[in-house]
Design an enzyme around this catalytic site. Structure first.
Site, PDB file in Angstrom:
ATOM      1  N   ASN A 104       0.857  -1.197   0.000  1.00  6.69           N
ATOM      2  CA  ASN A 104       0.000   0.000   0.000  1.00  6.69           C
ATOM      3  C   ASN A 104       0.889   1.241   0.000  1.00  6.69           C
ATOM      4  O   ASN A 104       2.110   1.141   0.038  1.00  6.69           O
ATOM      5  CB  ASN A 104      -0.942  -0.030   1.209  1.00  6.69           C
ATOM      6  N   LYS A 117     -11.384  -2.602  18.138  1.00  7.35           N
ATOM      7  CA  LYS A 117     -10.009  -3.043  18.406  1.00  7.35           C
ATOM      8  C   LYS A 117      -9.697  -3.075  19.905  1.00  7.35           C
ATOM      9  O   LYS A 117      -8.865  -3.831  20.349  1.00  7.35           O
ATOM     10  CB  LYS A 117      -9.001  -2.105  17.723  1.00  7.35           C
ATOM     11  N   ASP A 122      -4.412  -6.265   5.201  1.00  5.68           N
ATOM     12  CA  ASP A 122      -5.425  -7.123   5.814  1.00  5.68           C
ATOM     13  C   ASP A 122      -5.368  -8.548   5.253  1.00  5.68           C
ATOM     14  O   ASP A 122      -5.737  -9.496   5.924  1.00  5.68           O
ATOM     15  CB  ASP A 122      -6.822  -6.543   5.565  1.00  5.68           C
TER      16      ASP A 122
HETATM   17  N1  CTP Z   1      -3.811  -3.222  12.035  1.00  7.96           N
HETATM   18  C1  CTP Z   1      -3.182  -4.356  12.518  1.00  7.96           C
HETATM   19  N2  CTP Z   1      -3.294  -5.523  11.839  1.00  7.96           N
HETATM   20  C2  CTP Z   1      -4.025  -5.612  10.721  1.00  7.96           C
HETATM   21  C3  CTP Z   1      -4.665  -4.460  10.221  1.00  7.96           C
HETATM   22  C4  CTP Z   1      -4.542  -3.293  10.896  1.00  7.96           C
HETATM   23  O1  CTP Z   1      -2.540  -4.281  13.549  1.00  7.96           O
HETATM   24  N3  CTP Z   1      -4.102  -6.753  10.095  1.00  7.96           N
HETATM   25  C5  CTP Z   1      -3.709  -1.977  12.804  1.00  7.96           C
HETATM   26  C6  CTP Z   1      -3.042  -0.840  12.070  1.00  7.96           C
HETATM   27  O2  CTP Z   1      -1.657  -0.800  12.330  1.00  7.96           O
HETATM   28  C7  CTP Z   1      -3.747   0.368  12.654  1.00  7.96           C
HETATM   29  C8  CTP Z   1      -5.113  -0.141  13.005  1.00  7.96           C
HETATM   30  O3  CTP Z   1      -5.010  -1.547  13.067  1.00  7.96           O
HETATM   31  O4  CTP Z   1      -3.134   0.803  13.837  1.00  7.96           O
HETATM   32  C9  CTP Z   1      -6.205   0.223  12.061  1.00  7.96           C
HETATM   33  O5  CTP Z   1      -5.853  -0.133  10.747  1.00  7.96           O
HETATM   34  P1  CTP Z   1      -6.943  -0.099   9.597  1.00  7.96           P
HETATM   35  O6  CTP Z   1      -6.337  -0.630   8.348  1.00  7.96           O
HETATM   36  O7  CTP Z   1      -7.553   1.242   9.563  1.00  7.96           O
HETATM   37  O8  CTP Z   1      -8.008  -1.092  10.219  1.00  7.96           O
HETATM   38  P2  CTP Z   1      -8.639  -2.417   9.726  1.00  7.96           P
HETATM   39  O9  CTP Z   1      -8.973  -3.213  10.931  1.00  7.96           O
HETATM   40  O10 CTP Z   1      -7.770  -3.067   8.727  1.00  7.96           O
HETATM   41  O11 CTP Z   1      -9.994  -1.901   9.115  1.00  7.96           O
HETATM   42  P3  CTP Z   1     -10.396  -1.569   7.583  1.00  7.96           P
HETATM   43  O12 CTP Z   1      -9.189  -1.858   6.712  1.00  7.96           O
HETATM   44  O13 CTP Z   1     -11.519  -2.469   7.321  1.00  7.96           O
HETATM   45  O14 CTP Z   1     -10.791  -0.133   7.612  1.00  7.96           O
END
Ligand code: CTP
Length: 391
Positions: A208, A336, A274
């Site tokens: 990304n 979270k 993700d």
């Molecule tokens: N994060 C993590 N592990 C993942 C995805 C995200 O630890 N697999 C952490 C990121 O480092 C960040 C927080 O979660 O601090 C939020 O990340 P974000 O990508 O916004 O959240 P997601 O849970 O992936 O939600 P979405 O992509 O559906 O918005």
């Protein structure tokens, strides 16, 4: 707030030396004490008398003067709260990087263990020289901050990158550095940064746009605030604290878990993918059909796992949203279970990914919302750290 702060300015032999005269005035007007060291070449561009009048202090050039029982390079470094070298020529940068101390300025730099900021200015080809870049990395790795030069018309007639950055930038960097408090002394702060890299085959990957700049700024600020910092990042960086380089979400998870028990703060600024491919192909995938399907499986949610297993750690998440920032952030902090969530609006081109600036909103567990106005990532980093460490 520069009142009574001691700023030691080193001026080297570049045409931008004349600009430092107004900077000295700005520092003086803000209540700081200023002392100036010049290299012999600097005096080809500005006079001692000008600098003496502006700084209202003696201007130092030679290493041994009879009036002081302490060698000047030690007494000046003892006196200063901060040392600024501006303009810094390629020559002086090289000497400081190599520990060469052949004039008063480089000797003071060699003996100096407090905050140092270097503002390079030179011809654009010199700036691109491999040794100059390597030397700057060496300085960075020692905790010396450098303010990159800007693009523009250069005194040598070239147009390119090499012009001393704006005096406002230098002033703000010094001001910021002088006002650091050691609020995080004795605390271990673990920070993740950058986008994870999920390999598909030996030549391809999913990732990304995250530049890792926000995480790096947080790590530098935490270091300046006295913390023991561990930066777990997907990017190559040179820093004076521990760095663990990782690629994938799984590697990041492992590294974070290793540091978790001894951490006081965990800040997940990384953009963790993700999903990863279900099966990594050992060989390069060959072009074949018009369409192919990659099967993806979920990566662990590192942040959520940490929050489930936390003892006394303060855990901070980041979220990047392209719409409904606050609504999504509220839902995310509850999902979270972290102590704070820093929300970023990535639909705006002037902030966020790859930008040097950011504007964020911090949420706490009780959904109290605080907006931090747009500022450089380093200012935002410091405000976030101050916020989370005093709540
Ligand atoms: N994060 C993590 N592990 C993942 C995805 C995200 O630890 N697999 C952490 C990121 O480092 C960040 C927080 O979660 O601090 C939020 O990340 P974000 O990508 O916004 O959240 P997601 O849970 O992936 O939600 P979405 O992509 O559906 O918005």
């Amino acid at each position: 707030m520069m009142q009574n702060k001691h700023i030691l300015i080193g001026i080297t032999g570049g045409i931008a030396a004349y600009k430092i005269c107004s900077l000295i005035r700005d520092f003086k007007k803000s209540g700081a004490e200023v002392k100036v060291i010049v290299t012999p070449n600097a005096l080809n561009f500005v006079t001692k008398l000008t600098l003496q009048n502006l700084s209202q202090n003696e201007v130092y050039e030679g290493e041994f003067t009879p009036q002081n029982w302490k060698p000047e390079h030690i007494s000046l470094s003892d006196w200063a709260d901060i040392m600024l070298i501006a303009p810094a020529t390629a020559n002086t940068i090289g000497k400081i990087a190599q520990g060469i101390a052949d004039n008063l300025l480089t000797s003071v730099a060699c003996a100096f263990s407090k905050k140092m900021i270097v503002a390079p200015a030179m011809n654009c080809n010199m700036w691109q020289n491999e040794s100059v870049q390597k030397n700057l990395k060496t300085l960075q790795a020692r905790g010396i901050e450098y303010l990159p030069p800007e693009e523009g018309f250069l005194a040598c007639g070239y147009v390119g990158k090499g012009r001393l950055c704006s005096l406002e930038k230098i002033f703000n960097a010094v001001d910021e550095a002088l006002n650091y408090s050691e609020t995080l002394k004795g605390e271990k702060v673990v920070i993740t940064a950058g986008g994870t890299i999920e390999e598909i085959d030996p030549v391809r990957y999913i990732s990304n746009y995250s530049s890792g700049k926000m995480g790096l700024a947080l790590a530098k600020s935490a270091h300046d605030m006295g913390a023991e910092v561990v930066l777990i990042t997907t990017k190559d960086v040179e820093c004076p604290f521990r760095i663990i380089k990782v690629k994938s979400a799984l590697e990041m998870e492992e590294a974070v878990k290793d540091e978790f028990d001894t951490a006081d703060y965990i800040i997940m600024a990384a953009a963790v993918a993700d999903y990863k491919v279900k099966e990594y192909s050992q060989q390069k995938i060959k072009k074949g059909e018009d369409t192919i399907t990659l099967e993806l499986v979920k990566n662990p949610d590192i942040l959520a796992e940490l929050c489930q297993n936390k003892t006394s750690q303060i855990i901070v998440g980041f979220c990047a949203e392209s719409e409904n920032l606050i609504e999504n952030a509220k839902a995310k902090i509850l999902k979270k279970g972290c102590d704070f969530l820093v929300a970023n609006d990535i639909s705006r081109k002037d902030i966020g990914f790859n930008s040097d600036e950011n504007e964020v909103t911090i949420l706490d567990k009780n959904i109290n919302i605080t907006k931090l106005e747009k500022a450089s990532k380093s200012v935002i980093a410091r405000k976030i750290l101050e916020w989370i460490s005093t709540k």
